[in-house]
Design an enzyme around this catalytic site. Structure first.
Site, PDB file in Angstrom:
ATOM      1  N   HIS A   1      29.740 -42.049 -13.580  1.00  0.00           N
ATOM      2  CA  HIS A   1      28.282 -42.143 -13.531  1.00  0.00           C
ATOM      3  C   HIS A   1      27.739 -43.081 -14.599  1.00  0.00           C
ATOM      4  O   HIS A   1      26.570 -43.003 -14.976  1.00  0.00           O
ATOM      5  CB  HIS A   1      27.656 -40.736 -13.672  1.00  0.00           C
ATOM      6  CG  HIS A   1      27.967 -39.858 -12.495  1.00  0.00           C
ATOM      7  ND1 HIS A   1      27.822 -38.492 -12.509  1.00  0.00           N
ATOM      8  CD2 HIS A   1      28.471 -40.156 -11.262  1.00  0.00           C
ATOM      9  CE1 HIS A   1      28.196 -37.988 -11.327  1.00  0.00           C
ATOM     10  NE2 HIS A   1      28.593 -38.981 -10.564  1.00  0.00           N
TER      11      HIS A   1
ATOM     12  N   THR B   1      28.179 -29.154 -23.901  1.00  0.00           N
ATOM     13  CA  THR B   1      27.142 -28.192 -24.334  1.00  0.00           C
ATOM     14  C   THR B   1      27.465 -27.617 -25.711  1.00  0.00           C
ATOM     15  O   THR B   1      26.570 -27.344 -26.504  1.00  0.00           O
ATOM     16  CB  THR B   1      26.993 -27.023 -23.329  1.00  0.00           C
ATOM     17  OG1 THR B   1      28.258 -26.372 -23.191  1.00  0.00           O
ATOM     18  CG2 THR B   1      26.491 -27.521 -21.982  1.00  0.00           C
TER      19      THR B   1
ATOM     20  N   CYS C   1      12.609 -62.079 -19.780  1.00  0.00           N
ATOM     21  CA  CYS C   1      11.916 -62.420 -18.517  1.00  0.00           C
ATOM     22  C   CYS C   1      10.930 -61.349 -18.066  1.00  0.00           C
ATOM     23  O   CYS C   1      10.389 -61.440 -16.960  1.00  0.00           O
ATOM     24  CB  CYS C   1      12.966 -62.626 -17.409  1.00  0.00           C
ATOM     25  SG  CYS C   1      13.728 -61.085 -16.877  1.00  0.00           S
TER      26      CYS C   1
ATOM     27  N   PHE D   1      23.208 -29.612 -16.814  1.00  0.00           N
ATOM     28  CA  PHE D   1      22.133 -29.818 -15.829  1.00  0.00           C
ATOM     29  C   PHE D   1      21.753 -28.537 -15.099  1.00  0.00           C
ATOM     30  O   PHE D   1      20.566 -28.273 -14.875  1.00  0.00           O
ATOM     31  CB  PHE D   1      22.572 -30.889 -14.803  1.00  0.00           C
ATOM     32  CG  PHE D   1      22.722 -32.247 -15.411  1.00  0.00           C
ATOM     33  CD1 PHE D   1      23.954 -32.699 -15.867  1.00  0.00           C
ATOM     34  CD2 PHE D   1      21.609 -33.068 -15.581  1.00  0.00           C
ATOM     35  CE1 PHE D   1      24.089 -33.952 -16.458  1.00  0.00           C
ATOM     36  CE2 PHE D   1      21.726 -34.329 -16.171  1.00  0.00           C
ATOM     37  CZ  PHE D   1      22.972 -34.760 -16.619  1.00  0.00           C
ATOM     38  N   ARG D   2      22.792 -27.719 -14.721  1.00  0.00           N
ATOM     39  CA  ARG D   2      22.498 -26.624 -13.784  1.00  0.00           C
ATOM     40  C   ARG D   2      22.654 -25.226 -14.368  1.00  0.00           C
ATOM     41  O   ARG D   2      22.472 -24.246 -13.660  1.00  0.00           O
ATOM     42  CB  ARG D   2      23.364 -26.804 -12.515  1.00  0.00           C
ATOM     43  CG  ARG D   2      22.979 -28.079 -11.760  1.00  0.00           C
ATOM     44  CD  ARG D   2      23.863 -28.427 -10.572  1.00  0.00           C
ATOM     45  NE  ARG D   2      23.403 -29.687  -9.991  1.00  0.00           N
ATOM     46  CZ  ARG D   2      23.744 -30.884 -10.472  1.00  0.00           C
ATOM     47  NH1 ARG D   2      24.561 -30.985 -11.531  1.00  0.00           N
ATOM     48  NH2 ARG D   2      23.278 -32.013  -9.945  1.00  0.00           N
TER      49      ARG D   2
ATOM     50  N   GLN E   1      32.030 -37.402 -15.445  1.00  0.00           N
ATOM     51  CA  GLN E   1      30.695 -37.613 -14.870  1.00  0.00           C
ATOM     52  C   GLN E   1      29.692 -37.835 -16.008  1.00  0.00           C
ATOM     53  O   GLN E   1      28.532 -38.137 -15.770  1.00  0.00           O
ATOM     54  CB  GLN E   1      30.262 -36.395 -14.054  1.00  0.00           C
ATOM     55  CG  GLN E   1      31.218 -36.057 -12.915  1.00  0.00           C
ATOM     56  CD  GLN E   1      30.920 -34.710 -12.323  1.00  0.00           C
ATOM     57  OE1 GLN E   1      30.204 -34.601 -11.315  1.00  0.00           O
ATOM     58  NE2 GLN E   1      31.443 -33.652 -12.933  1.00  0.00           N
TER      59      GLN E   1
HETATM   60  N1  APR Z   1      32.340 -24.480 -21.402  1.00  0.00           N
HETATM   61  C1  APR Z   1      32.715 -24.410 -20.089  1.00  0.00           C
HETATM   62  N2  APR Z   1      31.846 -24.559 -19.055  1.00  0.00           N
HETATM   63  C2  APR Z   1      30.550 -24.784 -19.377  1.00  0.00           C
HETATM   64  C3  APR Z   1      30.086 -24.855 -20.708  1.00  0.00           C
HETATM   65  C4  APR Z   1      31.042 -24.690 -21.744  1.00  0.00           C
HETATM   66  N3  APR Z   1      30.709 -24.742 -23.039  1.00  0.00           N
HETATM   67  N4  APR Z   1      28.742 -25.101 -20.682  1.00  0.00           N
HETATM   68  C5  APR Z   1      28.390 -25.167 -19.368  1.00  0.00           C
HETATM   69  N5  APR Z   1      29.475 -24.977 -18.591  1.00  0.00           N
HETATM   70  C6  APR Z   1      29.564 -25.054 -17.133  1.00  0.00           C
HETATM   71  C7  APR Z   1      28.387 -24.501 -16.386  1.00  0.00           C
HETATM   72  O1  APR Z   1      28.617 -23.140 -16.037  1.00  0.00           O
HETATM   73  C8  APR Z   1      28.354 -25.392 -15.132  1.00  0.00           C
HETATM   74  O2  APR Z   1      29.105 -24.816 -14.071  1.00  0.00           O
HETATM   75  O3  APR Z   1      29.595 -26.438 -16.845  1.00  0.00           O
HETATM   76  C9  APR Z   1      29.028 -26.687 -15.563  1.00  0.00           C
HETATM   77  C10 APR Z   1      28.061 -27.844 -15.688  1.00  0.00           C
HETATM   78  O4  APR Z   1      27.607 -28.136 -14.391  1.00  0.00           O
HETATM   79  P1  APR Z   1      26.393 -29.163 -14.200  1.00  0.00           P
HETATM   80  O5  APR Z   1      25.314 -28.816 -15.170  1.00  0.00           O
HETATM   81  O6  APR Z   1      26.098 -29.192 -12.744  1.00  0.00           O
HETATM   82  O7  APR Z   1      26.977 -30.563 -14.696  1.00  0.00           O
HETATM   83  P2  APR Z   1      27.917 -31.552 -13.882  1.00  0.00           P
HETATM   84  O8  APR Z   1      28.897 -30.799 -13.035  1.00  0.00           O
HETATM   85  O9  APR Z   1      28.468 -32.517 -14.865  1.00  0.00           O
HETATM   86  O10 APR Z   1      26.860 -32.316 -12.928  1.00  0.00           O
HETATM   87  C11 APR Z   1      27.322 -33.424 -12.192  1.00  0.00           C
HETATM   88  O11 APR Z   1      25.024 -33.967 -11.663  1.00  0.00           O
HETATM   89  O12 APR Z   1      22.837 -34.260 -12.348  1.00  0.00           O
HETATM   90  C12 APR Z   1      24.005 -34.907 -12.047  1.00  0.00           C
HETATM   91  O13 APR Z   1      24.648 -37.027 -12.800  1.00  0.00           O
HETATM   92  C13 APR Z   1      24.525 -35.688 -13.217  1.00  0.00           C
HETATM   93  O14 APR Z   1      26.812 -36.100 -13.855  1.00  0.00           O
HETATM   94  C14 APR Z   1      25.897 -35.089 -13.480  1.00  0.00           C
HETATM   95  C15 APR Z   1      26.251 -34.482 -12.139  1.00  0.00           C
END
Ligand code: APR
Length: 264
Positions: A128, A33, A164, A40-41, A108
């Site tokens: 992934h 990020t 194809c 994602f969340r 991931q």
């Molecule tokens: N530094 C530390 N933590 C962060 C930062 C940052 N700069 N930015 C976001 N976060 C945290 C968020 O608080 C969150 O808990 O990183 C986490 C990201 O979580 P998700 O968005 O759920 O991502 P992820 O855990 O990689 O999701 C797993 O879900 O949708 C599927 O395939 C997709 O690989 C993905 C999997």
């Protein structure tokens, strides 16, 4: 997290890194990020704009509308990845490899940023998959994502194989799709064999990926978590730092270098 406590946790993590020889770093979208790629969340993340239930392997396979929806998201993500760079968190993990401390990265993420930051391909297990390549599900012909993004820019909404006319799918794992067996087994083996597992930027809610830090802990490894949001493993982590991965790791690595220099 209070300033003093943060400093203590950063020192504690530096100490764990210095004492470890086979570190597994488990990363999620949160590590990217600070490069400008949404996770994602988190609020404003991908799943706050799209419904994950609309993005399953079955829908991609069985309907042109499902494929069109996937390619709209893939185009957005692919274009973002093409214009963004790894950030200090990725570079800190690349330095762990240079210091001979890194056993592997289990990621991931599909953005390839660990390799772009300098980690060697053989040190990165992509649970992934990767956004770099697109494959025809009928004849197996591979295209680079860069090439497909050009087609999408020219207005093609659902790219088809030039050989194809088969369905083209990026080499990422969709919801409902089988995990890559080799990578998953290897990730489990490495997690059970490490002496320190550092989770960076993952909510730890998607399985089987999220089992990996658990396997490490069960095998006697230390567990550290650097994550802005809460996770289900916060209570069992030896070190837990709530903060931005790039900012935190940029403070951890100088302490590691200092300790290694003084032969601590
Ligand atoms: N530094 C530390 N933590 C962060 C930062 C940052 N700069 N930015 C976001 N976060 C945290 C968020 O608080 C969150 O808990 O990183 C986490 C990201 O979580 P998700 O968005 O759920 O991502 P992820 O855990 O990689 O999701 C797993 O879900 O949708 C599927 O395939 C997709 O690989 C993905 C999997």
């Amino acid at each position: 997290m209070a300033e003093k406590e943060l400093g203590e946790q950063i020192d504690a993590l530096a100490e764990l890194i210095v004492k470890s020889r086979r570190i597994v770093v488990f990363t999620g979208a949160g590590i990217s990020t600070e490069s400008g790629i949404p996770d994602f969340r988190s609020p404003g993340g991908i799943w706050s704009r799209f419904d994950p239930n609309d993005f399953t392997y079955q829908q991609f396979l069985h309907s042109e509308g499902g494929r069109k929806r996937h390619w709209q998201l893939l185009k957005e993500m692919g274009e973002m990845m093409a214009v963004t760079e790894p950030n200090p968190a990725h570079h800190a993990i690349a330095e762990l490899q240079k210091l001979g401390k890194l056993d592997c990265i289990i990621t991931q993420n599909v953005d390839g940023f660990h390799q772009r930051a300098g980690n060697s391909e053989d040190k990165v297990i992509q649970l992934h998959g990767s956004m770099s390549w697109v494959q025809c599900l009928s004849c197996g012909k591979r295209h680079s994502m860069d090439e497909i993004l050009e087609w999408l820019k020219q207005g093609i909404e659902v790219p088809r194989c030039v050989e194809c006319r088969g369905i083209l799918k990026p080499e990422v794992v969709f919801f409902g799709e089988a995990m890559p067996v080799g990578e998953t087994m290897e990730a489990e083996r490495r997690s059970r064999n490490c002496d320190l597992c550092i989770v960076v930027g993952s909510s730890l809610v998607v399985y089987p990926a999220a089992f990996m830090p658990m396997y490490a802990l069960q095998s006697g490894a230390k567990l550290a978590i650097i994550n802005e949001g809460a996770t289900d493993m916060d209570g069992v982590a030896h070190v837990r730092i709530y903060g931005k991965a790039g900012e935190v790791l940029s403070q951890v690595m100088p302490r590691v270098r200092e300790r290694l220099r003084w032969g601590e």
